[in-house]
Design an enzyme around this catalytic site. Structure first.
Site, PDB file in Angstrom:
ATOM      1  N   HIS A  17       3.060  -2.300  -0.865  1.00 56.49           N
ATOM      2  CA  HIS A  17       2.620  -0.928  -1.121  1.00 56.49           C
ATOM      3  C   HIS A  17       3.168   0.056  -0.084  1.00 56.49           C
ATOM      4  CE1 HIS A  17      -0.884  -1.818   1.670  1.00 56.49           C
ATOM      5  NE2 HIS A  17      -0.634  -0.580   2.013  1.00 56.49           N
ATOM      6  N   ASP A  55       1.474  -8.430  -2.465  1.00 54.03           N
ATOM      7  CA  ASP A  55       1.575  -7.238  -1.617  1.00 54.03           C
ATOM      8  C   ASP A  55       2.384  -7.498  -0.352  1.00 54.03           C
ATOM      9  OD1 ASP A  55       1.410  -4.651  -0.823  1.00 54.03           O
ATOM     10  OD2 ASP A  55      -0.772  -4.578  -0.631  1.00 54.03           O
ATOM     11  N   SER A  60      -1.048  -0.579   7.635  1.00 49.02           N
ATOM     12  CA  SER A  60      -0.535  -1.515   6.632  1.00 49.02           C
ATOM     13  C   SER A  60       0.819  -2.070   7.034  1.00 49.02           C
ATOM     14  CB  SER A  60      -0.384  -0.810   5.280  1.00 49.02           C
ATOM     15  OG  SER A  60      -1.608  -0.673   4.642  1.00 49.02           O
TER      16      SER A  60
END
Length: 375
Positions: free
Chosen positions: A113, A144, A227
């Site tokens: 992402h 992911d 992230s």
């Protein structure tokens, strides 16, 4: 407390959001951050301490730092020195995240992402004065994870060391490193709160919609921009890649403090090694039923199962005789009410596992055995 009782409320009530931030508009304000690791600080000796010291003729009354605390501070500083140079900032067109240097060839692992649909990125390393260019090698939204590669490898690029995440224990002290809110090379501290969590991402805000098993839950502060960064133990090894945060629906979906999730290092290594070697994922290790499905509701508008929209030819469901129109209500001993609950149940299994599927067809309930395929 029984582990199953811990997982159940997480699946039913916890909502998860991605650590994504919009592109920073306008000039970036430089922020000077100072991290003070205080160990046993004191404003002075307690009442009577000085008198006892004088009477004994010794200097034991001084406010000393306990050795255990001093050792822990030294551990923190060593880990930061060892690992922070391996954590980078990744800038896409409209999003910013983090990444971890995977090898000395310039491969960097991050979240799918973070890269989104883009192929070119600006990467800032701990030692680079100017951003470096990088290209996408492969993105695997189902887990992911993604790998990008620097176009030119700078001198002194430091790959991180990845731990055997199967040895991670609840209570282990960890540090989270990344670029929260665009503040590169930031470090927060916490513990491993739980292991073996199965968590589903949303698809809003650029999420992949992935259901990821065996995640590490941590209390270390995780914020947008973290992230793809590093969750690190006191041996200076990456135990996971921070990916998700829980939100509290009772507080307007604001972040639930101290509840973050990281993809375990063993999963990261398995996926990244395949991407680097083959340019894609050839063995996901993720079980699949081989259907396209959607959540259906009952007469009370409550989620009541997964309707089979189509069946993949040669897949697990086709082999078990499932057809479009069937409504799946149970996988093994797990009740299925939504497509997310089906994904979470499958995440607990492996390709080749044999289980049962309970479904309704024409109002009649049926159960069949099925050998799961691979996603």
């Amino acid at each position: 407390m029984d582990a199953s009782r811990l997982r159940t409320p997480l699946r039913r009530t916890a909502r998860v959001r991605l650590f994504r931030i919009p592109r920073l508009a306008g000039p970036v304000v430089a922020v000077s951050c100072c991290l003070a690791l205080a160990a046993g600080c004191s404003s002075g000796p307690g009442p009577g301490s000085s008198a006892r010291g004088e009477e004994s003729g010794s200097d034991t009354a001084q406010a000393s730092v306990p050795r255990a605390s001093g050792d822990l501070q030294s551990d923190y500083l060593k880990v930061i020195k060892d690992v922070l140079p391996s954590v980078v900032q990744i800038q896409a067109t409209s999003d910013l995240g983090s990444g971890v240097v995977y090898d000395d060839q310039g491969h960097i692992v991050t979240n799918a992402h973070v890269v989104g649909d883009e192929r070119s990125f600006q990467v800032t390393t701990a030692s680079s004065e100017q951003p470096l260019t990088a290209e996408l090698v492969f993105s695997y939204p189902e887990q992911d994870l993604a790998v990008v590669k620097l176009d030119s490898v700078p001198d002194g690029l430091a790959p991180a060391r990845f731990a055997d995440s199967s040895k991670v224990q609840v209570g282990d002290i960890v540090l989270a490193m990344g670029s929260p809110l665009g503040l590169s090379s930031s470090v927060t501290q916490g513990i491993v709160s739980a292991t073996g969590r199965t968590v589903s991402e949303g698809q809003s805000g650029g999420g992949t919609g992935a259901t990821i098993a065996d995640m590490i839950q941590t209390s270390a502060a995780i914020n947008p921009g973290n992230s793809g960064g590093a969750l690190v133990d006191l041996d200076s090894e990456v135990i996971g890649i921070p990916t998700l945060a829980a939100t509290d629906p009772d507080l307007g979906n604001s972040a639930a403090p101290g509840i973050g999730f990281a993809i375990p290092a063993n999963t990261v290594k398995t996926i990244a090694d395949q991407i680097i070697k083959n340019g894609r994922v050839t063995d996901s290790g993720r079980a699949a039923l081989g259907i396209v499905g959607r959540t259906v509701v009952d007469s009370d508008l409550q989620a009541a199962g997964v309707a089979v929209v189509s069946v993949e030819s040669g897949g697990a469901a086709a082999g078990a005789g499932l057809k479009a129109g069937d409504i799946i209500t149970r996988l093994g001993d797990v009740d299925i009410t939504t497509i997310t609950s089906l994904s979470e149940a499958l995440a607990e299994d492996r390709p080749g596992d044999r289980t049962s599927v309970t479904y309704t067809r024409g109002g009649a309930e049926k159960t069949v055995d099925v050998t799961l395929g691979e996603q």
